[in-house]
Write a protein that holds these residues in place. Structure first.
Motif, PDB file in Angstrom:
ATOM      1  N   LYS A  28     -10.463  11.092  74.234  1.00 21.54           N
ATOM      2  CA  LYS A  28      -9.172  10.345  74.907  1.00 21.54           C
ATOM      3  C   LYS A  28      -9.509   8.812  74.945  1.00 21.54           C
ATOM      4  N   GLY A  29      -8.581   7.923  74.307  1.00 24.67           N
ATOM      5  CA  GLY A  29      -8.901   6.485  74.672  1.00 24.67           C
ATOM      6  C   GLY A  29      -8.110   5.815  73.387  1.00 24.67           C
ATOM      7  N   HIS A  30      -8.477   4.512  73.300  1.00 22.84           N
ATOM      8  CA  HIS A  30      -7.740   3.765  72.264  1.00 22.84           C
ATOM      9  C   HIS A  30      -8.811   2.871  71.482  1.00 22.84           C
ATOM     10  N   THR A  31      -8.392   2.383  70.158  1.00 24.18           N
ATOM     11  CA  THR A  31      -9.424   1.769  69.307  1.00 24.18           C
ATOM     12  C   THR A  31      -8.493   0.584  68.601  1.00 24.18           C
ATOM     13  N   LEU A  32      -9.001  -0.638  68.636  1.00 19.57           N
ATOM     14  CA  LEU A  32      -8.677  -1.596  67.972  1.00 19.57           C
ATOM     15  C   LEU A  32      -9.426  -1.877  66.580  1.00 19.57           C
ATOM     16  N   LEU A  33      -9.072  -1.842  65.376  1.00 18.85           N
ATOM     17  CA  LEU A  33      -9.932  -2.189  64.187  1.00 18.85           C
ATOM     18  C   LEU A  33      -9.189  -3.586  63.563  1.00 18.85           C
ATOM     19  N   GLY A  34      -9.996  -4.353  63.039  1.00 21.09           N
ATOM     20  CA  GLY A  34      -9.712  -5.573  62.351  1.00 21.09           C
ATOM     21  C   GLY A  34     -10.510  -6.013  61.279  1.00 21.09           C
ATOM     22  N   ILE A  35      -9.840  -6.812  60.332  1.00 18.04           N
ATOM     23  CA  ILE A  35     -10.699  -7.597  59.427  1.00 18.04           C
ATOM     24  C   ILE A  35     -10.071  -8.910  59.174  1.00 18.04           C
ATOM     25  N   VAL A  36     -10.887  -9.736  59.412  1.00 20.70           N
ATOM     26  CA  VAL A  36     -10.788 -11.363  58.816  1.00 20.70           C
ATOM     27  C   VAL A  36     -11.433 -11.502  57.874  1.00 20.70           C
ATOM     28  N   GLY A  37     -10.996 -12.527  56.821  1.00 20.94           N
ATOM     29  CA  GLY A  37     -11.575 -12.866  55.592  1.00 20.94           C
ATOM     30  C   GLY A  37     -11.203 -14.350  55.272  1.00 20.94           C
ATOM     31  N   ILE A  38     -12.024 -14.806  54.528  1.00 24.78           N
ATOM     32  CA  ILE A  38     -11.719 -16.210  54.081  1.00 24.78           C
ATOM     33  C   ILE A  38     -12.306 -16.190  52.557  1.00 24.78           C
ATOM     34  N   GLU A  39     -11.572 -16.873  51.703  1.00 28.47           N
ATOM     35  CA  GLU A  39     -12.127 -16.843  50.276  1.00 28.47           C
ATOM     36  C   GLU A  39     -11.645 -18.486  49.759  1.00 28.47           C
ATOM     37  N   THR A  40     -12.662 -18.757  48.958  1.00 31.83           N
ATOM     38  CA  THR A  40     -12.631 -20.294  48.493  1.00 31.83           C
ATOM     39  C   THR A  40     -13.075 -20.050  46.829  1.00 31.83           C
ATOM     40  N   GLY A  41     -12.634 -20.864  45.978  1.00 29.73           N
ATOM     41  CA  GLY A  41     -13.034 -20.888  44.683  1.00 29.73           C
ATOM     42  C   GLY A  41     -13.309 -22.143  44.043  1.00 29.73           C
ATOM     43  N   LEU A  42     -13.858 -22.284  42.974  1.00 28.04           N
ATOM     44  CA  LEU A  42     -14.273 -23.550  42.140  1.00 28.04           C
ATOM     45  C   LEU A  42     -14.078 -23.138  40.702  1.00 28.04           C
ATOM     46  N   ARG A  43     -13.266 -23.941  39.890  1.00 25.48           N
ATOM     47  CA  ARG A  43     -13.492 -23.666  38.368  1.00 25.48           C
ATOM     48  C   ARG A  43     -14.456 -24.792  38.072  1.00 25.48           C
ATOM     49  N   VAL A  44     -15.284 -23.759  37.521  1.00 26.81           N
ATOM     50  CA  VAL A  44     -16.430 -24.697  36.905  1.00 26.81           C
ATOM     51  C   VAL A  44     -16.253 -25.327  35.531  1.00 26.81           C
ATOM     52  N   SER A  45     -15.636 -24.516  34.454  1.00 29.22           N
ATOM     53  CA  SER A  45     -14.903 -25.058  33.485  1.00 29.22           C
ATOM     54  C   SER A  45     -13.566 -24.291  32.949  1.00 29.22           C
ATOM     55  N   SER A  46     -13.165 -24.535  31.820  1.00 27.85           N
ATOM     56  CA  SER A  46     -11.808 -23.780  31.439  1.00 27.85           C
ATOM     57  C   SER A  46     -11.925 -22.232  31.423  1.00 27.85           C
ATOM     58  N   ARG A  47     -13.183 -21.782  31.392  1.00 25.48           N
ATOM     59  CA  ARG A  47     -13.465 -20.269  31.242  1.00 25.48           C
ATOM     60  C   ARG A  47     -14.220 -19.681  32.436  1.00 25.48           C
ATOM     61  N   ILE A  48     -14.851 -20.699  32.962  1.00 32.13           N
ATOM     62  CA  ILE A  48     -15.800 -19.894  34.152  1.00 32.13           C
ATOM     63  C   ILE A  48     -15.235 -20.465  35.593  1.00 32.13           C
ATOM     64  N   ARG A  49     -15.358 -19.362  36.386  1.00 27.05           N
ATOM     65  CA  ARG A  49     -14.730 -19.597  37.835  1.00 27.05           C
ATOM     66  C   ARG A  49     -15.983 -19.059  38.852  1.00 27.05           C
ATOM     67  N   TYR A  82     -15.607 -15.039  34.110  1.00 22.62           N
ATOM     68  CA  TYR A  82     -15.669 -15.509  32.795  1.00 22.62           C
ATOM     69  C   TYR A  82     -14.283 -14.898  32.048  1.00 22.62           C
ATOM     70  N   THR A  83     -13.478 -15.702  31.858  1.00 24.84           N
ATOM     71  CA  THR A  83     -12.290 -15.508  31.018  1.00 24.84           C
ATOM     72  C   THR A  83     -12.383 -15.624  29.601  1.00 24.84           C
ATOM     73  N   LEU A  84     -12.067 -14.572  28.910  1.00 21.62           N
ATOM     74  CA  LEU A  84     -12.158 -14.462  27.277  1.00 21.62           C
ATOM     75  C   LEU A  84     -11.144 -15.186  26.735  1.00 21.62           C
TER      76      LEU A  84
END
Length: 84
Positions: A28-49, A82-84
């Protein structure tokens, strides 16, 4: 809901308990579940990220008859696409 008795929640079900007929929904009881996230990206070239992501997972459980349980974990991801 719990098992209905502090003794059972602390010490567990008796050995002679019939598992087919026990009202056993957990402690008997209660639970709090959570997820926090952050994402960042950089385009290195026209095909690579290149991207990076960090996630923080946490669980905080408060039980009526048992000690409180708190867990935390961190997940770090580094992705190269890598994007084809």
């Amino acid at each position: 809901r719990g098992y209905g008795s502090a003794d059972i929640e602390i010490n567990g079900l008796p050995d002679n308990a019939d598992a087919d007929y026990v009202n056993a929904q957990g402690n008997k009881g209660h639970t709090l579940l959570g997820i926090v996230g952050i994402e960042t990206g950089l385009r290195v070239s026209s095909r690579i990220r290149l991207s990076a992501e960090q996630r923080f997972h946490f669980r905080n459980s408060h039980y009526d008859y048992l000690p409180r349980v708190e867990t935390k974990s961190t997940e770090n991801l580094l992705k190269l696409a890598y994007t084809l």
